[in-house]
Each structure stands twice: as C-alpha cells, then as structure tokens.
Design an enzyme around this catalytic site. Structure first.
Site, PDB file in Angstrom:
ATOM      1  CG  HIS A  35       0.541  -2.225   4.643  1.00  0.00           C
ATOM      2  ND1 HIS A  35      -0.571  -1.215   3.858  1.00  0.00           N
ATOM      3  CD2 HIS A  35       0.531  -1.614   6.023  1.00  0.00           C
ATOM      4  CE1 HIS A  35      -1.445  -1.056   4.855  1.00  0.00           C
ATOM      5  NE2 HIS A  35      -0.878  -1.553   6.083  1.00  0.00           N
TER       6      HIS A  35
ATOM      7  CG  ASP B  11       3.217   1.171  -0.600  1.00  0.00           C
ATOM      8  OD1 ASP B  11       3.468   2.198  -0.254  1.00  0.00           O
ATOM      9  OD2 ASP B  11       2.567   0.107  -0.052  1.00  0.00           O
TER      10      ASP B  11
ATOM     11  CD  GLN C 200       6.228   2.101   6.425  1.00  0.00           C
ATOM     12  OE1 GLN C 200       7.985   3.002   7.592  1.00  0.00           O
ATOM     13  NE2 GLN C 200       5.488   2.047   7.407  1.00  0.00           N
TER      14      GLN C 200
ATOM     15  CE  LYS D  47       2.915   4.583   6.282  1.00  0.00           C
ATOM     16  NZ  LYS D  47       2.246   4.252   7.686  1.00  0.00           N
TER      17      LYS D  47
ATOM     18  CB  CYS E 285      -1.564  -3.903   7.657  1.00  0.00           C
ATOM     19  SG  CYS E 285      -2.664  -2.775   9.194  1.00  0.00           S
TER      20      CYS E 285
END
Ligand code: C6P
Length: 406
Positions: A123, A200, A203, A226, A364
């Site tokens: 991303h 990261d 997600q 999220k 993104c």
C-alpha cells in the site's frame, strides 16, 4: 460450535440499513469495517460518564478516563501478545505508525547508500514514507517482485538482502490482492542477517490471530478502524529495546519529563511517542472492539471468512469475462476483479444501485495496478458479519450488469 452469524449481524446496527431501498450488502471491509453496538456504546459511555483529559488531572473523571485508556492499551498488548504495555504506542493509524518508524528509527539508522526493502504489493502507506526517508538520507528503496498470481517470487527476497539493507518493511496481507505473505519465515531470514523487520498488519489484523512474539517482528502496525474500532486510532508495536533507543517523533505535552528553555528531557515508553491529547474515546473504543472479537474468537472468524472467500471465488470463476486479480495460494478475504468491457468504477456504481458496497479504484496500490496493466479493480472484501447469501447477491449483481452492459 457453530459460528453465531445471526447474533453477530444483530450486533452491527448499520447492517439493517437500506441503501437505495435494498438491504445493505457491505463488502468494503478492507477500506474500513462497521462497528458493533458494544463499540458504539463504549464511546457513548465514555463521553457520558468518563470523559476528561488523561495522564494530567488529579480529579475523578481524569483518573477514570486514564484508567480506561490504559486498560485499552493492556487489551491491545494481550490481543497481539506483546511482552509489555510499553511496546504499545497509540497513533492515528497504520499510516502514522509507518511514518513514525521512518522518521525516528529510519533517520537514526539509515545513511546514504543504505537500502530499505519492501515488496511490490505494498500500500502507498508502506512505500511513500520510505521514499521520503530515502530522499532525506540518500538511501535506496529496493522491491521484492511478485508473480502474476500475486505472490512474492521465491528466492528473490533472500537475493535482495545484503549488508546495506537497514530495514525490511512488508505487508502481511495485500489490500489490493488479498495475498498473505510468509512473514514469519521472512522475519527469521532477515534476522539471520541482523536486519529488523516492520510488518504492515493493516489488512491482516482483522482476519488472522496475531502473536508478535511468535512472529518475532520488530515493528507491527495497524489501524483501529479496520478492526471494528473507531477511525482515528491505530497502533505501533515495537520491541521495547528498539523503541527505547529511538528518538521521539513529535514534541509536545505528555511526552516530556522536564522542560526548560535550554533543554527538554523525554518521558519513558510508551508516552515518549504520544505527544499531545490522543483520541481518548476512540482508544477506549478500540479496547471494546478487542473484547468483542476475543469473545467470538479470531480463529472462528478466520474460518468463517475463509469459507466466504472460497465460496465467492468458486462462483466468480464461473463468470465469463470476469478476471480475478490476485490468486495467491494463501489469501485473506479479498476478491479483487476486473470485467471485460466494464470499467471498475462503473462496476462500483452499478453495484451500489443494488445496495452492494464494494471499492473500485487503485486501492492506494498503484504499483500493483501497473503490474497487472489495469487502471483499477473492483474489490469485494469480507468481514466477520458477511454471509454466503450476500455473496450470492454480489454474484447475481455482477451477472446482471454483464448482461446489461457487457
Ligand atoms: N487500506 C483500503 O481500502 P490507514 O489509512 O492508515 O488506516 O491504513 C493504511 C493502510 C496501510 N496498509 C495497508 C495494507 C492498507 O490496506 C491500508 C489502508 C485501505 O485498502 C484504505 S486505502
């Protein structure tokens, strides 16, 4: 135990909304997911009974707010199995967490000629902060390539690691493709060369049980919104020794020990990285979201979402003219696709007219779009409250719009 899908759905008031006179089918969960009543109640409770500034006042409300805020930190610590509360830094979201690491750890440890290693499926939030650091220091950004299935190409990571690599920053799950990367093995490989790794987890966190000690990652970042929590709060996890050695990110209240006009000294962890008044009620809301998820169980949620993804994929593959973008063997609950002759933005708009919310765009992740030579994709992303009946509505919607415009 059967997955309590009906009870879960009843916990999310927005799922009863009608959109364009149709029942809402919310499949834009990778962008942000909806909030259970328990989270909404925790915010109302905070502002109704426990709201004041934290860490400052001696009065009862301030003590109450501080206790609830710090209790949320402890819930995050337990949720990701960090070793200490000191390793949990509250930030605005994954984006801010990555920028923090780039501008503190990065600036202190990266010099001209050094390399930062990311993947081709990142991303923008895990690309641009490193590019900015490279511009500031003269370091170079290196990229692990992917294959057309959307998986990291075996062996390329090892080839790219070298004496100049100062940090590896990789997504655990791609937002554009759904691919889940073998981060535990990659961390071990990087550590064998003494290279720290940032994951990261924006997600991955709502779909996979996370144990940062088991992963042995050096930094792990995610956003509350999220994870069924309010927007405006996120987490940077960092190993205590690394965080201790890093300079602060922003200066201001709450992050200092002493201030004179000549010199300031800084507070200990985690406050050193939490300048200014934080999103107090939202952090408390994050704690409530974690309680909610823990009660249902991350493994049960993962199994449910896996079933939804398999079902959706099987049905999508039967649609002529539909091409799935991202077919990694290990995937989270994301179905990105394009249709022959229909632009993704039109897919998004037409599905909206049926009450179905999907995201259409580059997500993104422009380099991913470039790799697949598409301007954008349509993306259906599933959460703990979605159902096979909703997948059926999506698939029928896609078939109908192909019949109309294809
Ligand atoms: N992806 C999506 O629709 P923030 O905006 O800070 O909460 O999260 C940034 C971010 C970082 N990494 C990954 C893998 C992400 O997916 C995101 C956010 C959303 O895919 C909004 S663009």
């Amino acid at each position: 135990m059967t997955y309590p899908i009906e009870n879960i759905r009843a916990d999310f008031p927005i799922l009863a909304e009608k959109i364009r006179n149709k029942p809402l089918v919310y499949l834009d969960n990778a962008a942000t997911c909806q909030k259970p009543q328990a989270v909404i109640d925790s915010i109302v409770q905070c502002y109704s009974h426990s709201y004041a500034n934290i860490h400052r006042g001696v009065h009862t409300l301030s003590i109450r707010a501080t206790d609830q805020f710090e209790a949320a930190r402890n819930k995050v610590k337990t949720f990701i199995n960090a070793a200490s509360d000191k390793e949990i830094i509250f930030v605005r979201g994954a984006t801010e967490a990555i920028n923090l690491v780039a501008q503190t750890y990065g600036k202190a440890n990266v010099q001209a000629g050094d390399e930062i290693l990311i993947t081709a499926m990142e991303h923008h939030a895990n690309i641009v902060p490193w590019q900015m650091l490279c511009e500031q220091t003269g370091a170079v950004l290196k990229v692990i390539p992917i294959n057309t299935q959307g998986e990291l190409i075996a062996g390329e990571f090892e080839k790219l690691l070298n004496d100049k690599t100062k940090l590896v920053a990789i997504t655990q799950m791609s937002n554009a493709l759904g691919s889940i990367n073998p981060v535990k093995a990659m961390i071990a490989t990087a550590h064998a060369k003494n290279i720290p790794v940032l994951i990261d987890g924006a997600q991955a966190i709502p779909h996979i049980a996370i144990d940062v000690q088991d992963l042995d990652c050096d930094f792990y970042v995610f956003s509350g919104h999220k994870l069924y929590a309010p927007a405006g709060v996120g987490v940077l996890y960092g190993k205590q020794a690394l965080l201790e050695a890093m300079p602060p990110y922003q200066g201001g209240g709450d992050m200092i020990r002493t201030v004179t006009f000549e010199k300031s000294t800084y507070a200990g962890l985690p406050h050193k990285f939490e300048a200014g008044t934080p999103a107090i009620a939202d952090v408390i809301g994050l704690g409530a979201a974690i309680d909610y998820l823990t009660a249902i169980g991350m493994d049960a949620i993962a199994a449910h979402e896996h079933e939804l993804l398999s079902y959706a994929t099987e049905l999508a593959l039967q649609i002529k003219g539909l091409h799935i973008i991202g077919e990694a063997e290990h995937k989270g609950a994301i179905l990105s696709f394009v249709l022959d002759k229909i632009h993704p933005h039109d897919i998004g708009t037409m599905l909206d007219s049926l009450g179905i919310a999907v995201r259409a765009g580059h997500h993104c992740a422009m380099p991913v779009m470039d790799f697949y030579h598409v301007p954008a994709t349509a993306r259906a992303s599933f959460a703990m409250y979605n159902t096979k009946a909703e997948v059926d509505v999506l698939i029928k919607g896609i078939r109908d719009l192909i019949a109309m415009f294809g």
